[in-house]
Write a protein that holds these residues in place. Structure first.
Motif, PDB file in Angstrom:
ATOM      1  N   UNK A 306       0.809  -1.211   0.000  1.00  0.00           N
ATOM      2  CA  UNK A 306       0.000   0.000   0.000  1.00  0.00           C
ATOM      3  C   UNK A 306       0.843   1.261   0.000  1.00  0.00           C
ATOM      4  N   UNK A 307       2.127   1.144   0.250  1.00  0.00           N
ATOM      5  CA  UNK A 307       3.068   2.235   0.027  1.00  0.00           C
ATOM      6  C   UNK A 307       3.763   2.077  -1.324  1.00  0.00           C
ATOM      7  N   UNK A 308       4.110   0.855  -1.677  1.00  0.00           N
ATOM      8  CA  UNK A 308       4.935   0.610  -2.861  1.00  0.00           C
ATOM      9  C   UNK A 308       4.169   0.739  -4.169  1.00  0.00           C
ATOM     10  N   UNK A 309       2.893   0.382  -4.180  1.00  0.00           N
ATOM     11  CA  UNK A 309       2.086   0.521  -5.374  1.00  0.00           C
ATOM     12  C   UNK A 309       1.620   1.954  -5.561  1.00  0.00           C
ATOM     13  N   UNK A 310       1.003   2.238  -6.689  1.00  0.00           N
ATOM     14  CA  UNK A 310       0.529   3.590  -6.998  1.00  0.00           C
ATOM     15  C   UNK A 310      -0.877   3.763  -6.429  1.00  0.00           C
ATOM     16  N   UNK A 311      -1.022   4.662  -5.458  1.00  0.00           N
ATOM     17  CA  UNK A 311      -2.312   4.858  -4.778  1.00  0.00           C
ATOM     18  C   UNK A 311      -3.420   5.269  -5.726  1.00  0.00           C
ATOM     19  N   UNK A 312      -3.064   5.867  -6.856  1.00  0.00           N
ATOM     20  CA  UNK A 312      -4.093   6.335  -7.787  1.00  0.00           C
ATOM     21  C   UNK A 312      -4.886   5.181  -8.397  1.00  0.00           C
ATOM     22  N   UNK A 313      -4.366   3.968  -8.283  1.00  0.00           N
ATOM     23  CA  UNK A 313      -5.054   2.793  -8.837  1.00  0.00           C
ATOM     24  C   UNK A 313      -5.831   2.034  -7.767  1.00  0.00           C
ATOM     25  N   UNK A 314      -6.026   2.640  -6.592  1.00  0.00           N
ATOM     26  CA  UNK A 314      -6.711   1.978  -5.493  1.00  0.00           C
ATOM     27  C   UNK A 314      -7.772   2.887  -4.889  1.00  0.00           C
ATOM     28  N   UNK A 315      -8.481   2.326  -3.901  1.00  0.00           N
ATOM     29  CA  UNK A 315      -9.497   3.081  -3.186  1.00  0.00           C
ATOM     30  C   UNK A 315      -8.914   4.299  -2.482  1.00  0.00           C
ATOM     31  N   UNK A 316      -7.608   4.307  -2.218  1.00  0.00           N
ATOM     32  CA  UNK A 316      -6.996   5.389  -1.457  1.00  0.00           C
ATOM     33  C   UNK A 316      -7.180   6.736  -2.138  1.00  0.00           C
ATOM     34  N   UNK A 317      -7.156   6.738  -3.457  1.00  0.00           N
ATOM     35  CA  UNK A 317      -7.325   7.991  -4.176  1.00  0.00           C
ATOM     36  C   UNK A 317      -8.682   8.625  -3.875  1.00  0.00           C
ATOM     37  N   UNK A 318      -9.703   7.784  -3.683  1.00  0.00           N
ATOM     38  CA  UNK A 318     -11.029   8.304  -3.369  1.00  0.00           C
ATOM     39  C   UNK A 318     -11.049   8.969  -2.000  1.00  0.00           C
ATOM     40  N   UNK A 319     -10.142   8.565  -1.122  1.00  0.00           N
ATOM     41  CA  UNK A 319     -10.058   9.157   0.213  1.00  0.00           C
ATOM     42  C   UNK A 319      -9.093  10.341   0.245  1.00  0.00           C
ATOM     43  N   UNK A 320      -8.556  10.716  -0.914  1.00  0.00           N
ATOM     44  CA  UNK A 320      -7.634  11.836  -0.975  1.00  0.00           C
ATOM     45  C   UNK A 320      -6.222  11.482  -0.573  1.00  0.00           C
ATOM     46  N   UNK A 321      -5.897  10.193  -0.592  1.00  0.00           N
ATOM     47  CA  UNK A 321      -4.577   9.761  -0.161  1.00  0.00           C
ATOM     48  C   UNK A 321      -3.647   9.527  -1.352  1.00  0.00           C
ATOM     49  N   UNK A 322      -2.398   9.849  -1.139  1.00  0.00           N
ATOM     50  CA  UNK A 322      -1.335   9.516  -2.089  1.00  0.00           C
ATOM     51  C   UNK A 322      -0.398   8.548  -1.401  1.00  0.00           C
ATOM     52  N   UNK A 323       0.651   8.124  -2.092  1.00  0.00           N
ATOM     53  CA  UNK A 323       1.617   7.247  -1.424  1.00  0.00           C
ATOM     54  C   UNK A 323       2.985   7.307  -2.080  1.00  0.00           C
ATOM     55  N   UNK A 324       3.898   6.529  -1.519  1.00  0.00           N
ATOM     56  CA  UNK A 324       5.288   6.543  -1.953  1.00  0.00           C
ATOM     57  C   UNK A 324       5.433   6.144  -3.412  1.00  0.00           C
ATOM     58  N   UNK A 325       4.762   5.065  -3.824  1.00  0.00           N
ATOM     59  CA  UNK A 325       4.864   4.627  -5.212  1.00  0.00           C
ATOM     60  C   UNK A 325       4.379   5.682  -6.183  1.00  0.00           C
ATOM     61  N   UNK A 326       3.253   6.311  -5.870  1.00  0.00           N
ATOM     62  CA  UNK A 326       2.734   7.381  -6.717  1.00  0.00           C
ATOM     63  C   UNK A 326       3.732   8.527  -6.823  1.00  0.00           C
ATOM     64  N   UNK A 327       4.294   8.944  -5.687  1.00  0.00           N
ATOM     65  CA  UNK A 327       5.245  10.054  -5.695  1.00  0.00           C
ATOM     66  C   UNK A 327       6.505   9.708  -6.467  1.00  0.00           C
ATOM     67  N   UNK A 328       6.966   8.478  -6.362  1.00  0.00           N
ATOM     68  CA  UNK A 328       8.151   8.080  -7.123  1.00  0.00           C
ATOM     69  C   UNK A 328       7.872   8.135  -8.625  1.00  0.00           C
ATOM     70  N   UNK A 329       6.699   7.693  -9.029  1.00  0.00           N
ATOM     71  CA  UNK A 329       6.348   7.794 -10.456  1.00  0.00           C
ATOM     72  C   UNK A 329       6.223   9.244 -10.897  1.00  0.00           C
ATOM     73  N   UNK A 330       5.615  10.068 -10.075  1.00  0.00           N
ATOM     74  CA  UNK A 330       5.442  11.464 -10.453  1.00  0.00           C
ATOM     75  C   UNK A 330       6.774  12.204 -10.538  1.00  0.00           C
ATOM     76  N   UNK A 331       7.711  11.826  -9.670  1.00  0.00           N
ATOM     77  CA  UNK A 331       9.005  12.503  -9.661  1.00  0.00           C
ATOM     78  C   UNK A 331       9.998  11.921 -10.660  1.00  0.00           C
ATOM     79  N   UNK A 332       9.908  10.602 -10.931  1.00  0.00           N
ATOM     80  CA  UNK A 332      10.951   9.928 -11.698  1.00  0.00           C
ATOM     81  C   UNK A 332      10.444   9.202 -12.939  1.00  0.00           C
ATOM     82  N   UNK A 333       9.140   9.247 -13.193  1.00  0.00           N
ATOM     83  CA  UNK A 333       8.598   8.661 -14.408  1.00  0.00           C
ATOM     84  C   UNK A 333       8.950   7.191 -14.547  1.00  0.00           C
TER      85      UNK A 333
END
Length: 446
Positions: A306-333
């Motif tokens: 739940x940290x390593x995967x991209x939160x945008x592909x899970x229920x977490x995005x609906x709760x306004x949550x982001x995570x480490x995997x999402x941030x790594x993709x956004x920063x490093x493509x």
């Protein structure tokens, strides 16, 4: 009041709020696609050839786990990490652990410090859940990493760092100790600033509660010490440079913990505070590794799915949550590569509730309509599955389907509502690693 604060912790360390709706059982064609693309894991040197090829250009590699208490996940993350170090130049490992306790292990794997073996070095993990890093598999990985490092000059040794945000009091003490040795006047100023945290009996949750009174907030003081340490020069000697970096990230840990517990006390998105700080820690670790080694910083991260995967592909995005995997993709493509770990059944080490004694549980078989049930149906006992760059597999795992997440708390009587959520796995991860039956991690004796 502490229980109310604990409720602010997101579910990988406890349980998700709400229920996971029904998900359809995967059709036979989907099962066949997974079976054909799966690469068996047999414990040989040919394992993970697909993952190794796909990570050759990556600078941020995230290795997940669907539980915090599974032997196979620790063992295989260790195997993969060692290959990434030897074959692809990984020069730092960051784990979902506290800074100070992990720095003690970092000293050991670098051939420094006073610990005689990895078991001693891991005794710093005393906070709940101590077994998350105080276990036999992580001990064995630390021993192997030390052996690998001792083959190299000091500036080329691979660091092992904690990237989490819970370390406040231990980190503050370590920062002051380093400043006393290197910059006594700055140490006096740091001591004055950190006195703001006095009076809480080392209870981080008590500090969080106190900050509901604006006069009790220590944010300015924590940031002042961090700025002071950051201004100090980086020594040329690699051992002293590592010590200065430890103090810098220790001060950053104090500032991060202050923000986290203050935010959690008012029910805000403390999860986002936590994962943003973890992402910042990783990028600072990469810069430090590059300065020391003269090679690009390439970091492997060990954390829950739940940290390593991209939160945008899970229920977490609906709760306004982001995570480490999402941030790594956004920063490093494409320079970020996200790997999820899954299983169908077996045993797991967890606790029945927060701060309770951990024990070995029989893990219920994965629910129908889940990705783990799909992988089970493929009939391959252990495999890696490359998703990125494979359209057929991406379509097969497009979902949404159910995904299981067990943190340090396991509630088998509420399996569906406590441990499942809906996810689109093909968007969440770049690869999956699966073991049909897993076993509980073995905590170290204390």
């Amino acid at each position: 009041m502490k229980l109310a604060l604990l409720a602010a912790l997101a579910f990988p360390l406890g349980a998700p709020a709400g229920s996971a709706p029904e998900a359809p059982v995967a059709p036979a064609a989907t099962v066949s696609t997974v079976r054909q693309a799966a690469r068996p894991i047999a414990g040989t040197g040919t394992d993970y050839a697909d993952v190794m090829a796909a990570t050759s250009g990556a600078r941020r590699i995230l290795l997940g786990e669907s539980t915090h208490g599974t032997h196979e996940y620790y063992r295989e993350r260790g195997r993969l990490t060692e290959r990434l170090i030897r074959e692809q130049g990984v020069n730092a490992v960051a784990i979902e652990g506290d800074w100070s306790a992990t720095h003690r292990v970092n000293l050991y794997v670098r051939g420094l410090g006073s610990d005689r073996n990895a078991g001693e070095a891991l005794r710093g993990y005393t906070n709940f859940p101590a077994w998350m890093w105080g276990n036999a598999d992580f001990r064995d990985f630390a021993e192997r990493l030390r052996a690998l490092n001792l083959e190299r000059p000091a500036e080329q040794r691979v660091g092992l760092y904690g990237m989490d945000v819970y370390d406040l009091f231990d980190a503050a003490g370590a920062v002051q100790a380093w400043l006393k040795r290197t910059a006594p006047e700055a140490a006096e100023r740091a001591a004055r600033h950190y006195r703001c945290f006095a009076g809480y009996g080392r209870d981080r949750w008590a500090y969080g509660t106190a900050t509901r009174n604006p006069g009790k907030i220590c944010r300015t003081q924590a940031q002042a010490v961090l700025a002071e340490v950051r201004r100090l020069p980086v020594p040329a000697d690699p051992v002293e440079a590592e010590a200065r970096f430890a103090a810098l990230r220790g001060a950053a840990s104090v500032a991060a913990a202050e923000e986290y517990f203050r935010t959690a006390s008012v029910g805000s998105l403390a999860w986002n505070v936590r994962d943003r700080h973890m992402a910042d820690n990783v990028d600072e670790i990469a810069e430090h590794a590059q300065r020391l080694s003269g090679r690009p910083g390439k970091v492997v991260m060990w954390s829950h799915n739940t940290h390593s995967g991209d939160a945008r592909a899970t229920f977490a995005a609906e709760r306004g949550e982001l995570n480490l995997g999402q941030l790594m993709r956004q920063r490093h493509g494409q320079g970020a590569f996200l790997v999820g770990f899954f299983s169908h059944g077996g045993t797991v080490f967890a606790a029945p509730e927060w701060d309770a004694r951990g024990r070995r549980y029989d893990m219920r078989p994965a629910l129908p309509g889940s990705y783990s049930a799909l992988f089970h149906a493929a009939g391959v006992p252990a495999f890696s599955l490359l998703i990125r760059g494979d359209p057929a597999v991406s379509r097969a795992l497009a979902g949404p389907m159910l995904e299981r997440a067990i943190g340090v708390v396991y509630v088998p009587s509420s399996e569906r509502t406590a441990h499942y959520f809906r996810a689109r796995l093909a968007e969440q991860f770049d690869a999956a690693i699966y073991f049909d039956r897993t076993t509980a991690v073995a905590p170290l004796a204390r």
